[in-house]
Design an enzyme around this catalytic site. Structure first.
Site, PDB file in Angstrom:
ATOM      1  N   HIS A  82       0.846  -1.212  -0.197  1.00 43.05           N
ATOM      2  CA  HIS A  82       0.035  -0.006   0.066  1.00 43.05           C
ATOM      3  C   HIS A  82       0.953   1.246  -0.001  1.00 43.05           C
ATOM      4  O   HIS A  82       1.878   1.101   0.698  1.00 43.05           O
ATOM      5  CB  HIS A  82      -0.775   0.061   1.267  1.00 43.05           C
ATOM      6  N   ASP A 161     -15.043   2.309   7.719  1.00 36.84           N
ATOM      7  CA  ASP A 161     -13.804   3.435   7.139  1.00 36.84           C
ATOM      8  C   ASP A 161     -14.479   4.082   6.053  1.00 36.84           C
ATOM      9  O   ASP A 161     -13.859   5.274   5.990  1.00 36.84           O
ATOM     10  CB  ASP A 161     -12.530   2.445   6.837  1.00 36.84           C
ATOM     11  N   ARG A 168     -14.462  12.424   7.208  1.00 38.62           N
ATOM     12  CA  ARG A 168     -13.119  13.195   7.534  1.00 38.62           C
ATOM     13  C   ARG A 168     -12.648  14.266   6.380  1.00 38.62           C
ATOM     14  O   ARG A 168     -12.279  15.346   6.513  1.00 38.62           O
ATOM     15  CB  ARG A 168     -11.963  12.075   7.378  1.00 38.62           C
ATOM     16  N   SER A 183      -7.588   3.941   9.382  1.00 39.32           N
ATOM     17  CA  SER A 183      -8.198   3.740   8.214  1.00 39.32           C
ATOM     18  C   SER A 183      -7.542   2.782   7.436  1.00 39.32           C
ATOM     19  O   SER A 183      -8.275   1.837   6.451  1.00 39.32           O
ATOM     20  CB  SER A 183      -8.261   5.246   7.400  1.00 39.32           C
ATOM     21  N   LYS A 187      -8.613  -1.639   6.334  1.00 40.71           N
ATOM     22  CA  LYS A 187      -8.619  -2.306   4.676  1.00 40.71           C
ATOM     23  C   LYS A 187      -7.714  -3.165   4.540  1.00 40.71           C
ATOM     24  O   LYS A 187      -7.944  -4.216   3.925  1.00 40.71           O
ATOM     25  CB  LYS A 187      -8.756  -1.177   4.025  1.00 40.71           C
TER      26      LYS A 187
HETATM   27  N1  URA Z   1      -5.393   6.420   2.572  1.00 38.35           N
HETATM   28  C1  URA Z   1      -6.339   5.994   3.402  1.00 38.35           C
HETATM   29  O1  URA Z   1      -6.954   4.604   3.063  1.00 38.35           O
HETATM   30  N2  URA Z   1      -7.053   6.574   4.529  1.00 38.35           N
HETATM   31  C2  URA Z   1      -6.560   7.512   4.966  1.00 38.35           C
HETATM   32  O2  URA Z   1      -6.851   8.023   6.082  1.00 38.35           O
HETATM   33  C3  URA Z   1      -5.447   8.196   4.508  1.00 38.35           C
HETATM   34  C4  URA Z   1      -4.774   7.711   3.066  1.00 38.35           C
END
Ligand code: URA
Length: 445
Positions: A82, A161, A168, A183, A187
């Site tokens: 990621h 999320d 957010r 967050s 995932k």
């Molecule tokens: N990427 C995400 O998935 N969440 C965040 O809060 C910031 C970047």
């Protein structure tokens, strides 16, 4: 228990219990807690902070709000990767085939771009026919046959999320380390891989503006991952300048293919190698990054990594031969002689956006061939009139706005200045301690 009391407690800077965090996330997911109270929670958490226990529980609750991908029938070490997002960041397109060629299985779920950052799914969709949604059985058999696959992240993974992120985004509560970490990790944990490799960006084009902030975020990410039984590492890299020379979807796919053959821009090549080295060490195949690097170079130079990419595109229905040639609409030239000391990531991203490479609203339709191709990288000397960037778009009239934005991108000076390192270091778990290990070398030499 009620939401007012939870908000009051957090407002006063007190630590919430696991039950209180569960009450909030579950209630919000069921629609029993309204957006205004959830927004107040986010702002209180942003201003007062969350302890690591609170952050871990928030992550766990968001993970529990949805489904998890079951990868148990895929044999071998599975690694998810990621990036916290950036400009010209096409590393996944290089890293996944490279690692798969080395025997690491990469089941990658990716997102779309919004605002100035690009998304891997948009890049792949610039290949005609490429399917970013597949039935799970087909994805699993592709992982067994080819060793990797990239799909769009399903809305069923950590849906809490998704809903909280949307709040957010509009309440100025995105860029807080605990909120970002929970967050991302909710995932990533839902995606089910054995290991999680995170490219944490710092700089102008990133959420974290300084390398120190990126180290802080990294420590939380690794703590959450390791605490959930996943091997987790971060590599901290600069997002002051765009990564590589291409910013725009099909332009980036072409540049990633060059990098898979060892012919990509130096910074992209270096970052992909470093990430892949970390991935091979995490998989247990190599103890030392140096030995992993040698193996990875062979996979690039033998063509094995590129072959993997071709098999992957074919398996997901993509037709590389049918990719349209990007249409050049303008060039941006150096206004004076000098050394290119900085190429600011943000204006380059905004220029690409103005040309049609991204979305300003969720409804916008992307022009796959739109974008900016830099003709120089930082540190190069140029003469007045040299082309610094070529602009591509299906609509010529968009070039005027993009050219005006690019005027703030290039910093030309008489003397060369030291630049921030491309790779700052990595954070990982060593003997049950989360440590930061600084990088040994950088692009300044
Ligand atoms: N990427 C995400 O998935 N969440 C965040 O809060 C910031 C970047």
């Amino acid at each position: 228990m009620n939401m007012y009391e939870i908000l009051y407690k957090k407002r006063e800077g007190k630590t919430l219990s696991e039950e209180e965090i569960a009450f909030f996330v579950q209630g919000f997911s069921k629609g029993e807690i309204p957006d205004y109270q959830a927004s107040a929670f986010l702002m209180a958490a942003f201003l007062k902070g969350l302890t690591s226990e609170e952050t871990i529980e928030l992550t766990r609750q968001m993970l529990l709000s949805g489904e998890r991908l079951d990868l148990s029938e895929v044999k071998g070490f599975t690694l998810d990767k990621h990036s916290t997002g950036g400009v010209g960041d096409k590393t996944s397109l290089v890293l996944a085939p490279l690692l798969a060629a080395a025997g690491v299985i990469v089941p990658k779920l990716s997102g779309r771009g919004l605002g100035h950052t690009g998304g891997t799914i948009d890049k792949l969709e610039s290949i005609p026919g490429f399917a970013t949604e597949l039935p799970l059985e087909r994805f699993l058999s592709q992982l067994k046959d080819i060793g990797f696959g990239i799909l769009g992240a399903s809305a069923n993974l950590a849906p809490a999320d998704k809903a909280l992120y949307a709040l957010r985004d509009v309440t100025a509560t995105v860029d807080h380390p605990s909120l970002i970490a929970s967050s991302i990790m909710s995932k990533k944990l839902a995606a089910g891989a054995d290991g999680i490799l995170l490219d944490v960006k710092y700089g102008e084009g990133a959420f974290m503006k300084t390398p120190e902030e990126a180290v802080e975020l990294s420590k939380i990410l690794v703590e959450i991952g390791e605490g959930s039984g996943k091997r987790t590492r971060t590599l901290i890299s600069s997002m002051e300048a765009p990564l590589g020379k291409a910013v725009g979807n099909s332009l980036e796919v072409r540049e990633a293919m060059d990098a898979l053959r060892g012919k990509g821009p130096k910074d992209l090549q270096e970052l992909c190698m470093k990430l892949a080295e970390q991935g091979l060490v995490m998989s247990g195949q190599f103890d030392e990054e140096e030995a992993a690097a040698e193996h990875l170079s062979e996979l690039i130079h033998s063509g094995a990594a590129f072959e993997k990419f071709l098999s992957f595109v074919e398996a997901q229905g993509g037709m590389l031969d049918a990719m349209e040639q990007e249409q050049e609409v303008a060039v941006f030239c150096a206004p004076k002689n000098g050394i290119v000391n900085r190429i600011h990531a943000l204006p380059v991203a905004r220029a690409a956006l103005a040309l049609g490479a991204g979305r300003r609203t969720k409804e916008d339709i992307i022009d796959p061939g739109a974008g900016v191709l830099l003709r120089v990288q930082e540190g190069e000397r140029v003469q007045a009139g040299d082309v610094l960037a070529t602009l591509y778009s299906a609509r010529r009239e968009k070039s005027e706005e993009a050219l005006a934005i690019l005027e703030t991108s290039f910093q030309l000076e008489d003397k060369e200045r030291k630049r921030s390192p491309l790779i700052y270091g990595s954070v990982y778990n060593k003997d049950n301690h989360i440590i930061f290990s600084p990088s040994k070398g950088d692009r300044n030499g």
